[in-house]
Structure formats: C-alpha cells, structure tokens
Motif scaffolding. Structure first.
Motif, mmCIF file in Angstrom:
data_model
loop_
_atom_site.group_PDB
_atom_site.id
_atom_site.type_symbol
_atom_site.label_atom_id
_atom_site.label_comp_id
_atom_site.label_asym_id
_atom_site.label_seq_id
_atom_site.Cartn_x
_atom_site.Cartn_y
_atom_site.Cartn_z
ATOM 1 N N ALA A 238 11.080 -10.028 -18.019
ATOM 2 C CA ALA A 238 11.611 -8.711 -17.662
ATOM 3 C C ALA A 238 13.074 -8.593 -18.067
ATOM 4 N N GLY A 239 13.863 -9.598 -17.759
ATOM 5 C CA GLY A 239 15.282 -9.537 -18.094
ATOM 6 C C GLY A 239 15.548 -9.646 -19.571
ATOM 7 N N LEU A 240 14.811 -10.515 -20.242
ATOM 8 C CA LEU A 240 15.065 -10.766 -21.653
ATOM 9 C C LEU A 240 14.572 -9.623 -22.524
ATOM 10 N N VAL A 241 13.326 -9.290 -22.441
ATOM 11 C CA VAL A 241 12.731 -8.298 -23.340
ATOM 12 C C VAL A 241 12.978 -6.869 -22.852
ATOM 13 N N LEU A 242 12.587 -6.601 -21.617
ATOM 14 C CA LEU A 242 12.732 -5.236 -21.110
ATOM 15 C C LEU A 242 14.189 -4.883 -20.843
ATOM 16 N N GLY A 243 14.982 -5.864 -20.428
ATOM 17 C CA GLY A 243 16.412 -5.618 -20.241
ATOM 18 C C GLY A 243 17.114 -5.340 -21.549
ATOM 19 N N LEU A 244 16.732 -6.060 -22.597
ATOM 20 C CA LEU A 244 17.330 -5.820 -23.911
ATOM 21 C C LEU A 244 16.942 -4.454 -24.453
ATOM 22 N N SER A 245 15.695 -4.069 -24.289
ATOM 23 C CA SER A 245 15.292 -2.750 -24.782
ATOM 24 C C SER A 245 15.971 -1.640 -23.983
ATOM 25 N N PHE A 246 16.196 -1.857 -22.694
ATOM 26 C CA PHE A 246 16.935 -0.889 -21.893
ATOM 27 C C PHE A 246 18.388 -0.799 -22.355
ATOM 28 N N ALA A 247 18.998 -1.931 -22.654
ATOM 29 C CA ALA A 247 20.380 -1.935 -23.130
ATOM 30 C C ALA A 247 20.496 -1.222 -24.478
ATOM 31 N N ILE A 248 19.511 -1.391 -25.335
ATOM 32 C CA ILE A 248 19.527 -0.706 -26.633
ATOM 33 C C ILE A 248 19.401 0.805 -26.431
ATOM 34 N N ALA A 249 18.553 1.225 -25.497
ATOM 35 C CA ALA A 249 18.424 2.657 -25.208
ATOM 36 C C ALA A 249 19.722 3.211 -24.627
ATOM 37 N N CYS A 250 20.371 2.451 -23.756
ATOM 38 C CA CYS A 250 21.656 2.892 -23.210
ATOM 39 C C CYS A 250 22.722 2.961 -24.300
ATOM 40 N N ALA A 251 22.690 2.028 -25.230
ATOM 41 C CA ALA A 251 23.632 2.065 -26.347
ATOM 42 C C ALA A 251 23.387 3.284 -27.228
ATOM 43 N N ALA A 252 22.129 3.649 -27.406
ATOM 44 C CA ALA A 252 21.817 4.861 -28.168
ATOM 45 C C ALA A 252 22.328 6.105 -27.439
ATOM 46 N N LEU A 253 22.195 6.117 -26.128
ATOM 47 C CA LEU A 253 22.732 7.240 -25.348
ATOM 48 C C LEU A 253 24.253 7.311 -25.436
ATOM 49 N N ILE A 254 24.903 6.168 -25.374
ATOM 50 C CA ILE A 254 26.360 6.121 -25.505
ATOM 51 C C ILE A 254 26.781 6.615 -26.880
ATOM 52 N N THR A 255 26.045 6.220 -27.902
ATOM 53 C CA THR A 255 26.369 6.653 -29.260
ATOM 54 C C THR A 255 26.156 8.151 -29.416
ATOM 55 N N LEU A 256 25.046 8.668 -28.900
ATOM 56 C CA LEU A 256 24.777 10.099 -29.012
ATOM 57 C C LEU A 256 25.822 10.927 -28.276
ATOM 58 N N CYS A 257 26.203 10.479 -27.099
ATOM 59 C CA CYS A 257 27.242 11.203 -26.355
ATOM 60 C C CYS A 257 28.626 10.963 -26.942
ATOM 61 N N GLY A 258 28.827 9.819 -27.563
ATOM 62 C CA GLY A 258 30.123 9.489 -28.147
ATOM 63 C C GLY A 258 30.464 10.301 -29.368
ATOM 64 N N PHE A 259 29.463 10.844 -30.060
ATOM 65 C CA PHE A 259 29.735 11.663 -31.232
ATOM 66 C C PHE A 259 30.518 12.926 -30.870
ATOM 67 N N GLN A 260 30.389 13.384 -29.627
ATOM 68 C CA GLN A 260 31.101 14.579 -29.203
ATOM 69 C C GLN A 260 32.562 14.298 -28.882
ATOM 70 N N TYR A 261 32.851 13.084 -28.404
ATOM 71 C CA TYR A 261 34.186 12.795 -27.895
ATOM 72 C C TYR A 261 34.970 11.792 -28.739
ATOM 73 N N LEU A 262 34.297 11.003 -29.537
ATOM 74 C CA LEU A 262 34.956 9.965 -30.328
ATOM 75 C C LEU A 262 34.895 10.312 -31.813
ATOM 76 N N GLU A 263 35.646 9.576 -32.577
ATOM 77 C CA GLU A 263 35.597 9.712 -34.026
ATOM 78 C C GLU A 263 34.211 9.303 -34.523
ATOM 79 N N LYS A 264 33.764 9.907 -35.622
ATOM 80 C CA LYS A 264 32.392 9.673 -36.115
ATOM 81 C C LYS A 264 32.131 8.206 -36.461
ATOM 82 N N GLY A 265 33.105 7.481 -36.939
ATOM 83 C CA GLY A 265 32.906 6.072 -37.269
ATOM 84 C C GLY A 265 33.041 5.148 -36.078
ATOM 85 N N LEU A 266 33.674 5.638 -35.014
ATOM 86 C CA LEU A 266 33.912 4.804 -33.842
ATOM 87 C C LEU A 266 32.747 4.833 -32.854
ATOM 88 N N ALA A 267 32.016 5.940 -32.797
ATOM 89 C CA ALA A 267 30.927 6.083 -31.821
ATOM 90 C C ALA A 267 29.819 5.035 -32.002
#
Length: 96
Positions: A19-48
């Motif tokens: 659960a921690g290794l596989v499902l936790g990693l996939s959850f972290a990747i989804a959260c990183a995608a959310l951070i990137t999608l939201c970061g495009f509005q507030y951060l520079e395009k190369g930094l998000a």
C-alpha cells in the motif's frame, strides 16, 4: 466494534508495504500532477513542472511511513485506493 485507537496494530507488513510503496507512489504522482496543473497559473511555465517533480518524494515518503500505522493491511490498501481514486479524478477533471 473497537475504535481505531483501541485496535492492535497487525503485523501484516507485506500488504502495508504494498500500500505504501505502490499506491502511495501513485498517489504522490497524482498530487504532483495537481501541483503542476495549479502551478501553471501562478508560477513560470518552466518552473511549474520542476516544482511538481520535486514534490513527489515530499508527499510519498510520509504516506509510505503512515501506512504502517493503519491497523490492518487491507484497510491501508482500501484507504490508499480511495485516495488514488479521488486524486486521479481531480487530475482528469482539471485537465479537461
């Protein structure tokens, strides 16, 4: 039915590790995608994307650590599957 604070932590570490290794990693990747999608509005395009990429270990490692404090392995798998479902649903809704 015992409350979670009264339940004994079970030694089924194989399922908790999964659960921690596989499902936790996939959850972290989804959260990183959310951070990137939201970061495009507030951060520079190369930094998000870099900000999203470097947020994966900061999310994944505490999630991996917390999996061992869930009383039973099947509960950890069920909780992390639910978190993944919510996170990926948000990613697909925000992407359009």
């Amino acid at each position: 039915m015992k409350f979670l604070s009264q339940q004994k932590i079970q030694p089924d570490w194989w399922s908790k590790t999964f659960a921690g290794l596989v499902l936790g990693l996939s959850f972290a990747i989804a959260c990183a995608a959310l951070i990137t999608l939201c970061g495009f509005q507030y951060l520079e395009k190369g930094l998000a994307p870099q900000f999203g990429l470097w947020s994966i270990p900061w999310i994944w490692l505490p999630i991996f650590f917390l999996a061992y404090f869930i009383p039973k392995g099947w509960q950890a798998i069920l909780i992390y599957c639910g978190l993944n479902f919510i996170a990926y649903s948000l990613v697909f809704c925000l992407r359009g």
